[in-house]
Scaffold this active site. Structure first.
Site, mmCIF file in Angstrom:
data_model
loop_
_atom_site.group_PDB
_atom_site.id
_atom_site.type_symbol
_atom_site.label_atom_id
_atom_site.label_comp_id
_atom_site.label_asym_id
_atom_site.label_seq_id
_atom_site.Cartn_x
_atom_site.Cartn_y
_atom_site.Cartn_z
ATOM 1 N N TRP A 31 39.940 42.284 40.400
ATOM 2 C CA TRP A 31 40.159 41.877 39.197
ATOM 3 C C TRP A 31 38.997 41.628 38.002
ATOM 4 C CZ3 TRP A 31 45.160 39.374 38.590
ATOM 5 C CH2 TRP A 31 45.709 39.085 37.363
ATOM 6 N N PHE A 66 40.735 35.008 44.486
ATOM 7 C CA PHE A 66 41.164 34.190 45.324
ATOM 8 C C PHE A 66 41.382 34.705 46.903
ATOM 9 C CE2 PHE A 66 44.422 31.663 47.275
ATOM 10 C CZ PHE A 66 44.256 30.224 46.996
ATOM 11 N N VAL A 90 35.932 35.187 37.476
ATOM 12 C CA VAL A 90 36.888 34.503 36.756
ATOM 13 C C VAL A 90 36.539 33.977 35.315
ATOM 14 C CG1 VAL A 90 38.621 32.527 37.337
ATOM 15 C CG2 VAL A 90 37.044 33.519 39.340
ATOM 16 N N HIS A 97 45.015 29.159 35.366
ATOM 17 C CA HIS A 97 44.621 28.227 36.508
ATOM 18 C C HIS A 97 43.196 28.632 37.142
ATOM 19 C CE1 HIS A 97 46.489 32.273 37.191
ATOM 20 N NE2 HIS A 97 46.471 32.006 38.750
#
Ligand code: DLZ
Length: 162
Positions: A31, A66, A90, A97
């Site tokens: 990601w 995650f 992130v 979230h």
């Protein structure tokens, strides 16, 4: 102290243990790959700079930060590695979230460090925006991947001494 003007990847190479006999596992989140693949390059370059051969570095990919904990657990269970690096990014502004992912991965990595006899390194950028991430993935504040690699070498050496 604020890190605003500091290149966090500056360190004295002479003080870093030799990594030629160490084996590393790297788990990288896919990601925000623009960032995480720069972290991976930084980590690989730094491990090699300190003596690690490519054959002693195994890289696995997971979909997001995650999942870093699960990927690191898979590697830890093999009992082959001297240190495991988790690399991810992130970004708060783009992640509703954000807090859950950051807490999940930081708690997960802490648990692994308590459970397994291998240091698991937190190489996850948690930034407010993309520019802050770019600045820490080979930009003006250095590369968190380099820092994760240095930490991994130091912790592997410490574990071998104990
Ligand atoms: C879902 C999600 C979002 C919105 N943002 C990020 C992010 O900024 N960085 C990151 O590494 N992962 C993100 N993810 C994906 C989650 O980490 C995870 O892969 C999914 O929630 C599936 O478990």
């Amino acid at each position: 102290m604020s890190s605003k003007k500091i290149n966090l990847s500056s360190y004295n190479s002479d003080l870093i243990p030799d990594a030629s006999q160490l084996k590393f596992g790297i788990v990288v989140s896919d990601w925000n790959t623009e960032i995480t693949h720069s972290l991976l390059k930084g980590a690989m370059d730094t491990l090699k700079k300190h003596g690690s051969g490519e054959k002693n570095i195994e890289v696995i990919h997971v979909p997001g930060s995650f999942e870093l904990t699960f990927g690191a657990r898979l590697l830890a269970e093999r009992e082959e590695f001297d240190a495991i690096l988790c690399l991810g990014c992130v970004i708060q502004g783009e992640t509703p979230h954000f807090d859950y992912i950051c807490q999940g991965v930081s708690h997960g990595i802490t648990e692994l460090n308590l459970e397994y006899d291998v240091p698991v390194i937190f190489g996850v950028l948690t930034t407010g925006n993309m520019q802050q991430a770019l600045d820490r993935a080979g930009g003006k504040h250095g590369n968190k991947g380099d820092e994760a690699a240095i930490t991994a070498i130091k912790m592997a050496a410490l574990n071998q001494e104990s």
